[in-house]
Design a protein around this motif. Structure first.
Motif, PDB file in Angstrom:
ATOM      1  N   ARG A   1     -27.449  46.040  30.626  1.00  0.00           N
ATOM      2  CA  ARG A   1     -27.583  44.596  30.907  1.00  0.00           C
ATOM      3  C   ARG A   1     -26.895  44.224  32.226  1.00  0.00           C
ATOM      4  N   PRO A   2     -25.638  44.671  32.520  1.00  0.00           N
ATOM      5  CA  PRO A   2     -24.993  44.292  33.802  1.00  0.00           C
ATOM      6  C   PRO A   2     -25.842  44.720  35.005  1.00  0.00           C
ATOM      7  N   PHE A   3     -26.425  45.938  34.898  1.00  0.00           N
ATOM      8  CA  PHE A   3     -27.274  46.448  35.994  1.00  0.00           C
ATOM      9  C   PHE A   3     -28.465  45.499  36.208  1.00  0.00           C
ATOM     10  N   HIS A   4     -29.070  45.061  35.101  1.00  0.00           N
ATOM     11  CA  HIS A   4     -30.236  44.194  35.194  1.00  0.00           C
ATOM     12  C   HIS A   4     -29.855  42.847  35.834  1.00  0.00           C
ATOM     13  N   GLU A   5     -28.683  42.330  35.417  1.00  0.00           N
ATOM     14  CA  GLU A   5     -28.259  41.020  35.945  1.00  0.00           C
ATOM     15  C   GLU A   5     -28.035  41.102  37.453  1.00  0.00           C
ATOM     16  N   ARG A   6     -27.407  42.229  37.893  1.00  0.00           N
ATOM     17  CA  ARG A   6     -27.202  42.375  39.338  1.00  0.00           C
ATOM     18  C   ARG A   6     -28.544  42.438  40.056  1.00  0.00           C
ATOM     19  N   MET A   7     -29.509  43.158  39.436  1.00  0.00           N
ATOM     20  CA  MET A   7     -30.832  43.292  40.056  1.00  0.00           C
ATOM     21  C   MET A   7     -31.522  41.938  40.137  1.00  0.00           C
ATOM     22  N   GLU A   8     -31.357  41.142  39.109  1.00  0.00           N
ATOM     23  CA  GLU A   8     -31.949  39.792  39.096  1.00  0.00           C
ATOM     24  C   GLU A   8     -31.375  38.954  40.217  1.00  0.00           C
ATOM     25  N   ALA A   9     -30.035  39.054  40.416  1.00  0.00           N
ATOM     26  CA  ALA A   9     -29.347  38.271  41.468  1.00  0.00           C
ATOM     27  C   ALA A   9     -29.915  38.660  42.824  1.00  0.00           C
ATOM     28  N   CYS A  10     -30.056  40.005  43.032  1.00  0.00           N
ATOM     29  CA  CYS A  10     -30.597  40.490  44.316  1.00  0.00           C
ATOM     30  C   CYS A  10     -32.009  39.949  44.512  1.00  0.00           C
ATOM     31  N   PHE A  11     -32.810  40.003  43.438  1.00  0.00           N
ATOM     32  CA  PHE A  11     -34.212  39.551  43.539  1.00  0.00           C
ATOM     33  C   PHE A  11     -34.277  38.068  43.926  1.00  0.00           C
ATOM     34  N   ARG A  12     -33.374  37.272  43.339  1.00  0.00           N
ATOM     35  CA  ARG A  12     -33.385  35.831  43.669  1.00  0.00           C
ATOM     36  C   ARG A  12     -33.140  35.633  45.159  1.00  0.00           C
TER      37      ARG A  12
END
Length: 1560
Positions: A1499-1510
């Motif tokens: 989950r932490p990895f996904h959240e970081r990826m989401e932040a980058c995508f935004r």
């Protein structure tokens, strides 16, 4: 194999040095040479070399100097010897010595060799070790003893013999080998005190022989040959005798079954022996004997010669008791075996039984002792008196001790055996006072002059004063045995003692047994009566009759004396015939004896007697007269048997007759010649009359006459005219009733051929016609073929000899009467017949011995019947062709085969002359006969044994030197015969094209040059007849294919064919153009076929496939459908072997495309496979389609299978109306559709491969191919696979095309790199479709492939490498789409395009978007897919470090400077921006799916990826605008889930509508 050959060569080198040393005696040298040749011949066989034939001395036979029959027989013998040697080698591995078995089978006598290594036994005194052979079932000893005296210190007394205690037990025969059991028995006799445990306080008697023990070993297996190891030491355990104690306390109760019958039994010892044999094991405590044993073949003379390392002059010889089975003439013996059996002695005045010792000695009638005539055992000195073993206090001792008494023959009649009895005391002082208490004796010669009978003798025991007993005259006049006593009228069983003179007959009893083995003494009264016939002539009649009852062994011992007696009786009664018949019968009896195997060695004795001692000059008249009387009365009762015996003795009877006549002539100078001749003629007349009668009673006599009469020839012709004799024999044979005694008659003729008569020309003139008539008669009826063959062989053998007078006419007789019959016999005989080789040898011999004159004469023998000549030649041609095609002799009989070829070649040429003379003109032309001739001649020329190029250079040179190249000889003959045909040639086209082609393909240049022009002649011939040469062309193409594939033809042939035929065609007015076209066509075909053949047996199946395709394409081009289909199936089979099911399907499809959906009948060439049963083309096409669909299914090519299925379904539904098949097919199709959507198929890689350099075969040299890799095959693996096929090739490091230097070099260079297939979507996909469907076309049905190489142009920009990164793209177009009938195709065109940096960026961006798009689709269609690949893909794009991958594009292309410099790229820049903008909605969907599937841990990895995508989304939307597809995409996904359709297809269509799918 290598080791055994090396071993053989070492042996040969060693033997060669021995031969060259010149030190070997003549007989050893001869033996060694035999050994050398046997080893060489054996080596030749295991190396598959030719069989060498030799004469008796081992020299190689010269076939030119050897008759055909001798050559054949020599081959048979050599072959058999090598086979035996092979069996020997084989059996050595299985421990069976066949050579040994053969040796033993060939010899009538054997010997057992014994080597005593040690005696381990605690005795404490001197001992005698007595060894002998014993039959436990008969409980009797069968040999003399071998005696070794052993000292108290445990060594032999004769210390010189310490390591040389060897003995050989001789004279064993086949009966001994057949005994159920044989034991080797060792008795130990102690020589010393009476009792071992007596101590030495008192003075004790010494030198007493006391029983000590036995050791027994079963040697049955050694004597039967099952065990044979002369080095193995056998331990024989020792069993002590407990007699010292047992006998003291109680008498041994000895069973009556051991009662002595035969010499050499030993009861007390024997009881123990039998117990030891019966016991499972002996408690030996380590005591026993160590011996080695070996059975040797032959008598003592042979053994000494053949086994000198074992048996020499110092080896003791222990003979069998009794004569050997075969008595040798020189074997002079005069041995009497005396066995002390048992006694019964009264104790007299003593309180206990006596310790009786028997002393044996030999005295003459004067009372003088004969010195050194008693032998206690082999290996020991002769002694004058023998003392027995003493049994302690035994009333009835049983000794069973045997000694050999050997007395000079002249002393026998005066000698007697004397036995004295004495009690022995254990104390020396008492012992000295003991005197002899009794005596027994027996004379060796009986009152009637015969020798003492064999068997048991119950002797009278006499008592008297010791002094009187020593005087021979006291007792010699008294009876010696109980039987004699009774004969003289005394009672032998009286209780009281009887007084005879000064001696008293004791109540004691004593038995001995004797066995006489003498070649000088007889125990037979009748024989003695005959030998001394003059002393009492009144008994002569009786003595002559009784002779027939005398044992053969007795008669042969006195052979000369007996014969002298018989002929003296005859001569001294010459005036009367009283005794003639009896003497004749006695003579027949003696001759019959010598024919017996047991006495066959006396033959030379009889021969010597006739030549040197026989002197009865008038015997011939009497013998002839008696014999004639017998023959005349053959049918009378009682005469037949005697006549049969006389017939068997005929050879020697006639030897006596002839010798008698010769002696008479010497004395009386040919007086009475006419009478003698007349008596012989009358005798033959009587015999002939007997032969001609059909009586069954005399059949056995007739058979004997046929068997034994020829044996008289060589003797009779000394005193009788040979021509007359030949006539008599001819009449004799002709008098045998037809169809009776056939085989006996033929063997009689064989013997006549062996006789001296047949070697004389005049006699042959008389005998040969009868023989050929008989042979012809029996061969035509197929009777007794073996005997017929043997007779004919022997006749031909004699006719081949140089010293037998003129033979031309005799060969002619055989040719006229038998050649055709023998030919027909060979034709009718199966190849598996044992006689076929012999008959072919006979036929070859006849042809070889026929001169040109005979061949010329042969036609005349057929008379005027033309059809007879035709039939004869037809039969001969067919037979020769069969014999050449399937030779009756093994391949390694090279000399025999070459001899046969030489003879056949001459015969074929002689018969060809007949064809030219008799059957060539218009009226007499015989098409079939000529046809057979050509086929035979070509078969001869092409046979394997004449293909010299296949042989080693040495063998080739030898054959050329001796025979020349027979192929050239017959090839030129065929050419001449062809040109002789003239107007008949057209009748042989196209049938003769194949045979002539076979001939021209023989790799002999001169022959090729001479025979290739025949093809032009054929073309010309057909052209004149039909204005084309189509039939010739078709035939040569078909036949060439078979011949080249079969291994014939080469580059030189192709060149010669091209050159010679072009020269001829160009000179021809009408054939210049069409001929040249034809020649070029054949040459092109040959190129392909030779390529195909070169790699046909290559392990590399891919090369084989390439060549097969080359050939089948050629046949397609020249429209040879039959050959085209043939190669299609070869290709299909290769694919199946490699599991290339897709390619196999495409290959079969080519065959299917040749067929129509129709009821048209199937031509034979269309159904070349056994598996297809189809009458019409439609049926065959149906079967093929089903098989193809099956292969496409296995190759996962469901799209192709569906396409074919549809075509097939159309037929089932609308043409055949086969709904059952249709339903099954549709079910299959449904499964295929489902597989397309659901099954993930591996995508093969494609590789470009260039083969550069002249080292490669022509079909790949300097060409580039695109290969379809195997499933999951990486480039490294593919390269490794390539380089194993071409181990000498060098791998090129660069991917750019090589220069001419590499292409023209002699080496091999391989270039290999991966290429990308270019999608070519079928036109039917006019709207967006699922990736699962499209993915098939990305790697299938592709014909264009590209390889991209990055190239920099301009200055390098350190900040941005994309700005000047150009792409050089090479496009390869293959000859056919892949996959196809091969897994690779040649590249037919190559071109290059350059891609600018901006275009490269657009492509890369498009690919990235496709990747995201595909991954999203896969996850939508299969929610169970793992998340990792998606994580990596998304993270790689949205990570700020990469900045979406397009930051570099922005720097390079979205600058004012770039826009200013490249105004033409404005649209492209917009396209790139558009692609960047479109990436955001794809990523958004990907991240949404990722969020749904992510685990808590990630989950932490996904959240970081989401932040980058935004961050990325904000940047892109700000710069390049928003692409509003997300809502519609979601909506379509939602709808798809509600409607139940695949979310995958909904997403696909939605994304495709944005123009982001390749398919759109």
């Amino acid at each position: 194999m290598f080791r055994s050959v090396r071993h053989m060569i070492y042996d040969l080198i060693e033997w060669r040095s021995q031969i060259l040393s010149g030190t070997l005696p003549q007989d050893e040298l001869k033996e060694l040479k035999k050994k050398v040749t046997a080893k060489i011949d054996y080596g030749n066989r295991i190396l598959d070399l030719d069989l060498v034939v030799r004469d008796e001395d081992g020299n190689i036979l010269d076939p030119e100097q050897t008759s055909t029959i001798s050559l054949f027989r020599a081959h048979e013998v050599a072959s058999k010897q090598v086979e035996e040697r092979l069996q020997e080698e084989k059996s050595q591995k299985q421990n069976i010595d066949i050579n040994r078995q053969a040796k033993f089978a060939a010899t009538p006598s054997f010997a057992l060799f014994v080597n005593l290594k040690n005696v381990v036994c605690k005795i404490g005194e001197d001992a005698e070790v007595l060894m002998s052979l014993y039959d436990p079932l008969e409980s009797k000893f069968i040999s003399e003893n071998y005696l070794v005296r052993w000292s108290s210190c445990g060594l032999p007394k004769d210390i010189d013999r310490l390591h040389n205690l060897r003995a050989v037990f001789t004279d064993l025969g086949s009966k001994d080998l057949k005994r159920e059991k044989i034991s080797f028995v060792c008795q130990i006799v102690r020589v010393g005190r009476m009792e071992l445990r007596d101590n030495n306080t008192r003075k004790l008697t010494s030198g007493l022989r006391r029983p000590f023990g036995v050791a027994v070993m079963d040697v049955t297996d050694i004597i039967n040959g099952k065990v044979d190891d002369e080095d193995k030491q056998h331990f024989i355990p020792f069993q002590p005798l407990a007699l010292d104690d047992a006998i003291r306390h109680k008498q041994l109760n000895i069973s009556s079954r051991f009662s002595p019958r035969v010499a050499g039994e030993n009861d007390f010892l024997q009881t123990v022996i039998n117990k030891v044999i019966a016991a499972k094991e002996v408690n030996h405590k380590g005591q026993g004997l160590w011996v080695t044993l070996k059975l040797l073949p032959g008598d003592i003379h042979q053994i000494r010669k053949e086994f000198p390392h074992l048996v020499d002059r110092s080896t003791a010889v222990a003979r069998k008791m009794g004569f050997p089975e075969i008595i040798m003439p020189g074997d002079v013996r005069n041995d009497i075996y005396v066995t002390l059996v048992q006694g019964d002695f009264d104790k007299g005045s003593k309180t206990t039984a006596k310790n009786v010792e028997v002393t044996v000695s030999v005295y003459d009638e004067d009372g003088k002792r004969l010195e050194s005539v008693i032998f206690p055992g082999a290996g020991d000195e002769a002694i004058s008196e023998y003392k027995s073993v003493i049994y302690y206090q035994v009333k009835q001792p049983r000794w069973f001790e045997t000694v050999k008494v050997a007395i000079p023959i002249e002393d026998v009649n005066r000698s007697h055996l004397r036995f004295t009895f004495r009690h022995r005391s254990s104390q020396d002082s008492k012992d000295k006072s003991e005197k002899i208490f009794a005596l027994a004796f027996v004379k060796l010669m009986r009152y009637d002059g015969t020798t003492l009978r064999d068997g048991e003798h119950d002797l009278i025991v006499y008592k008297a004063e010791a002094k009187k007993l020593e005087d021979a005259s006291t007792y010699l006049s008294l009876p010696s045995t109980k039987i004699e006593l009774e004969e003289k009228g005394h009672s032998a069983t009286g209780k009281s003692m009887q007084n005879l003179g000064s001696c008293t007959i004791s109540k004691d009893s004593f038995q001995i047994s004797t066995l006489v083995c003498s070649t000088k003494l007889t125990q037979n009264v009748d024989l003695l009566g005959l030998l001394k016939w003059r002393s009492n002539t009144s008994l002569l009649h009786q003595n002559l009759k009784q002779l027939m009852k005398v044992d053969g062994g007795e008669v042969v011992k006195f052979l000369q004396d007996t014969l002298d007696a018989l002929f003296n009786i005859m001569m001294e009664n010459s005036e009367s015939e009283t005794f003639d018949t009896l003497v004749f019968d006695a003579l027949v009896f003696i001759i019959g004896l010598i024919a017996d195997r047991k006495f066959q060695h006396f033959n030379p004795v009889l021969e010597t007697y006739i030549k040197k001692h026989f002197s009865a000059t008038l015997a011939y008249t009497k013998l002839t007269k008696v014999l004639k009387t017998y023959v005349d009365n053959a049918e009378k009762c009682g005469i037949t048997d005697q006549l049969f015996k006389a017939m068997k003795a005929l050879e020697y009877i006639f030897k006596f007759i002839v010798r008698s006549r010769i002696l008479f002539n010497q004395l009386y100078e040919n007086k009475g010649e006419a009478d003698f001749r007349e008596s012989l003629l009358q005798l033959f007349k009587s015999i002939n009359e007997m032969m001609s009668s059909n009586s069954d009673q005399t059949v056995i006599v007739k058979g004997a006459a046929l068997k034994y009469l020829p044996a008289i020839v060589n003797d009779v012709k000394l005193v009788f005219d040979p021509k007359e004799l030949s006539k008599l024999f001819t009449e004799f044979i002709l008098n045998v009733p037809v169809s009776r005694l056939t085989i006996q008659k033929l063997y009689c003729l064989i013997e006549i051929v062996h006789s001296d008569l047949f070697t004389q020309h005049d006699c042959r003139e008389i005998l040969l016609p009868t023989m050929t008539d008989q042979l012809k008669y029996h061969l035509e009826r197929q009777e007794d073929l073996e005997a017929c063959c043997q007779l004919l062989s022997n006749i031909l053998e004699v006719l081949y000899k140089k010293d037998v007078g003129p033979t031309q006419r005799h060969v002619q007789i055989i040719m006229e009467n038998l050649l055709r019959t023998v030919n027909r016999t060979v034709i009718s005989m199966g190849r598996d017949s044992e006689l076929i080789g012999s008959f072919v040898a006979c036929m070859t011999a006849i042809l070889r011995q026929m001169e040109d004159y005979h061949y010329a004469h042969l036609i005349k023998t057929f008379g005027k019947m033309r059809s007879d000549v035709v039939d004869f030649l037809m039969e001969t041609f067919i037979m020769f062709k069969n014999l050449i095609g399937k030779n009756v002799y093994p391949f390694d009989w090279v000399i025999m085969n070459m001899m046969q070829n030489k003879v056949f070649l001459r015969a074929i040429n002689q018969y060809a002359d007949m064809l030219n003379k008799k059957f060539l003109d218009q009226t007499n032309f015989e098409l079939q006969l000529w046809n057979n001739y050509f086929h035979l001649a070509v078969a001869f020329l092409t046979q394997e044994s004449l293909q010299l190029e296949n042989f080693s250079s040495a063998k080739r040179a030898k054959i050329l030197n001796k025979y020349g190249d027979m192929r050239r000889q017959i090839g030129f003959e065929i050419r001449d015969m062809w040109y002789n045909l003239g107007q008949h040639k057209i009748k042989f086209i196209p049938e003769m094209v194949g045979p002539i082609l076979e001939m021209t393909l023989i790799p002999e240049t001169e022959l090729r040059k001479a025979t290739i022009p025949i093809f032009f002649d054929m073309m010309q011939c057909e052209f004149h007849s039909t204005r084309s040469f189509q039939r010739f062309e078709n035939e040569i193409i078909t036949k060439l294919d078979h011949e080249v594939e079969g291994g014939r033809g080469d580059e030189q042939y192709k060149v010669l064919f091209d050159k010679i035929l072009l020269e001829h065609c160009r000179k021809h007015k009408y054939l210049a153009k069409s001929g040249e076209t034809f020649v070029k066509l054949v040459v092109r075909l040959m190129e392909r076929l030779l390529d195909y053949r070169t790699i046909m047996h290559d392990e590399n199946k891919e090369n084989r496939m390439s060549c097969t395709v080359n050939v089948l394409n050629f046949y397609k081009e020249i429209e040879r459908e039959e050959m085209y289909i043939r190669y299609l199936y070869k290709l299909c089979d290769l694919h199946k072997e490699c599991d290339n099911y897709t390619e196999a399907a495409y290959t079969l499809l080519l065959h299917a495309k040749l067929l129509k959906w129709s009821e048209e009948a199937c031509a034979a060439h269309l159904t070349q496979r056994d598996g297809y049963q189809a009458a019409t083309q439609g049926q065959l096409k149906d079967q093929l389609y089903q098989e193809i669909i099956h292969y496409f299914d296995k190759g996962k090519m469901w799209e192709e299978a569906i396409a074919l299925g549809k075509e097939l379904a159309e037929q089932y539904e609308n043409e055949m109306f086969d709904y059952e098949q249709l339903s099954e097919l549709l079910r299959k199709q449904a499964q295929f559709y489902e597989n397309i959507v659901k099954v993930i198929r591996p995508k093969p890689d494609y590789f470009a491969v260039g083969y550069y350099g002249q080292g490669f075969p022509t079909f790949i040299r300097n060409k580039v191919f695109i290969y379809r890799g195997k499933e999951y095959e990486r480039r490294e693996d593919f390269e490794a696979r390539l380089l194993t096929q071409f181990p000498n090739a060098e791998k090129m490091k660069t991917t750019s095309p090589p220069g001419d230097d590499i292409k023209t070099s002699s080496g091999q260079y391989i270039q290999c790199f991966t290429v990308k297939p270019k999608l070519d979507l079928p036109s039917k996909f006019h709207r967006p479709v699922s990736e699962q469907i499209v993915s098939f076309y990305r790697v299938n049905e592709v014909q264009r492939f590209e390889y991209s190489r990055p190239v920099r142009k301009g200055e390098k920009n350190p900040d941005n490498e994309f700005a000047n990164m150009w792409i050089e793209r090479t496009i390869y177009v293959t000859a056919y789409k892949l996959p196809g009938i091969l897994r690779w195709f040649e590249v037919k065109s190559v071109f290059m395009v350059e891609i600018s940096p901006l275009e490269n960026a657009i492509e890369t961006m498009q690919l990235t978007n496709d990747k995201i798009n595909n991954m999203v689709q896969q996850h939508l269609s299969d929610p169970n897919l793992p998340i990792n690949p998606l994580s990596m893909l998304l993270n790689g794009i949205v990570d700020p470090a990469v900045m979406g991958g397009f930051a570099n594009y922005e720097k390079a292309f979205f600058t004012e400077k770039y826009t200013h410099e490249h105004p033409e790229d404005h649209d492209k820049i917009e396209k790139l921006k558009d692609l960047i903008a479109w990436q955001i909605p794809f990523l958004a969907e990907g991240i949404r799916i990722h969020g749904e599937k992510v685990t808590e841990a990630l989950r932490p990895f996904h959240e970081r990826m989401e932040a980058c995508f935004r961050q990325l989304k904000d940047k892109v939307e700000k710069q390049y605008g928003v692409r509003a597809i997300v809502s519609s995409l979601l909506q379509s996904l939602l709808q798809s889930q509600l409607s139940g359709s695949s979310p995958f297809s909904a997403a696909q269509s939605c994304l495709s509508s944005q123009g982001l799918l390749l398919g759109s």
